[in-house]
Design a protein around this motif. Structure first.
Motif: not given
Length: 235
Positions: A199-216
């Motif tokens: 859950e921490a992985v998902i929360a960390t990447t989802d929290a980025h502006p643009g979600g996980v797509a913005g994170w990558v």
């Protein structure tokens, strides 16, 4: 192989499903493994090996001889062994949640590079580490969330490894599940799964502006690779 599975059939937030035969996950293959059921295309065309150089050793990857293209992304660093310091070595002693968060922080460029690979590489793609639980779990979670798979499905897939761990430990006798962990008690804890860590992985990447797509994207993945990956994985 006891922890091999296809991540097809998962649901996205917009009601689509992941295609079977695109993305597999497993523990490390070994010479002499029996092929999986005929429902899985084998050998996979592309293999993403998340182990360190110490873990891989001097021998060729077992699936290379069968025609698979092997791509190496050592998520814990390429010198992950007892006595060697890596960016994530301290986190290994802090439990799975600390380790997973450290991977997301320190291995973000490698995870983004994996997105570029899966967007282009011939399929099916197999992602594996040693046990197919931690490094593989983080990578698969990022790839599934990037395609829009709902969190519930991602967590259920991660948790499915728990029931396979006895067989994984038996298969990997003599190999470190997480190299660099010197405390036997901590090592026993790390054999388990941790939904809080996933859950921490998902929360960390989802929290980025643009979600996980913005994170990558922020860590180097190309927009076209993201689009291709979604097109490949989703029916």
């Amino acid at each position: 192989m006891v922890n091999l599975r296809d991540v097809g059939g998962m649901t996205t937030a917009d009601g689509r499903r992941t295609r079977p035969g695109v993305l597999y996950r497993s523990e490390m293959p070994k010479v002499g493994d029996r092929p999986p059921p005929e429902s899985m295309t084998w050998p996979p065309r592309t293999v993403i090996d998340l182990r360190s150089a110490v873990e891989r050793g001097p021998d060729p990857h077992p699936l290379a001889a069968l025609g698979a293209e092997i791509r190496v992304f050592p998520l814990l660093g390429d010198e992950a062994a007892p006595g060697r310091h890596t960016a994530t070595s301290g986190a290994m002693e802090g439990g799975l949640q600390a380790l997973y968060v450290a991977m997301v922080e320190h291995a973000a460029p490698q995870l983004a590079a994996i997105v570029d690979v899966v967007g282009e590489a011939p399929g099916p793609v197999l992602v594996h580490c040693a046990a197919g639980k931690d490094r593989t779990g983080v990578t698969i979670a990022v790839l599934l969330r990037l395609a829009g798979v709902v969190e519930e499905n991602v967590l259920a897939d991660y948790a499915a490894t728990e029931q396979n761990m006895r067989g994984v430990v038996r298969r990997l006798k003599g190999h470190a599940l997480l190299p660099g962990v010197s405390d036997p008690k901590r090592g026993r804890e790390l054999v388990k799964t941790s939904l809080a860590a996933a859950e921490a992985v998902i929360a960390t990447t989802d929290a980025h502006p643009g979600g996980v797509a913005g994170w990558v994207r922020a860590h180097g993945a190309g927009e076209e690779s993201i689009r291709r990956w979604r097109d490949r994985l989703l029916a």
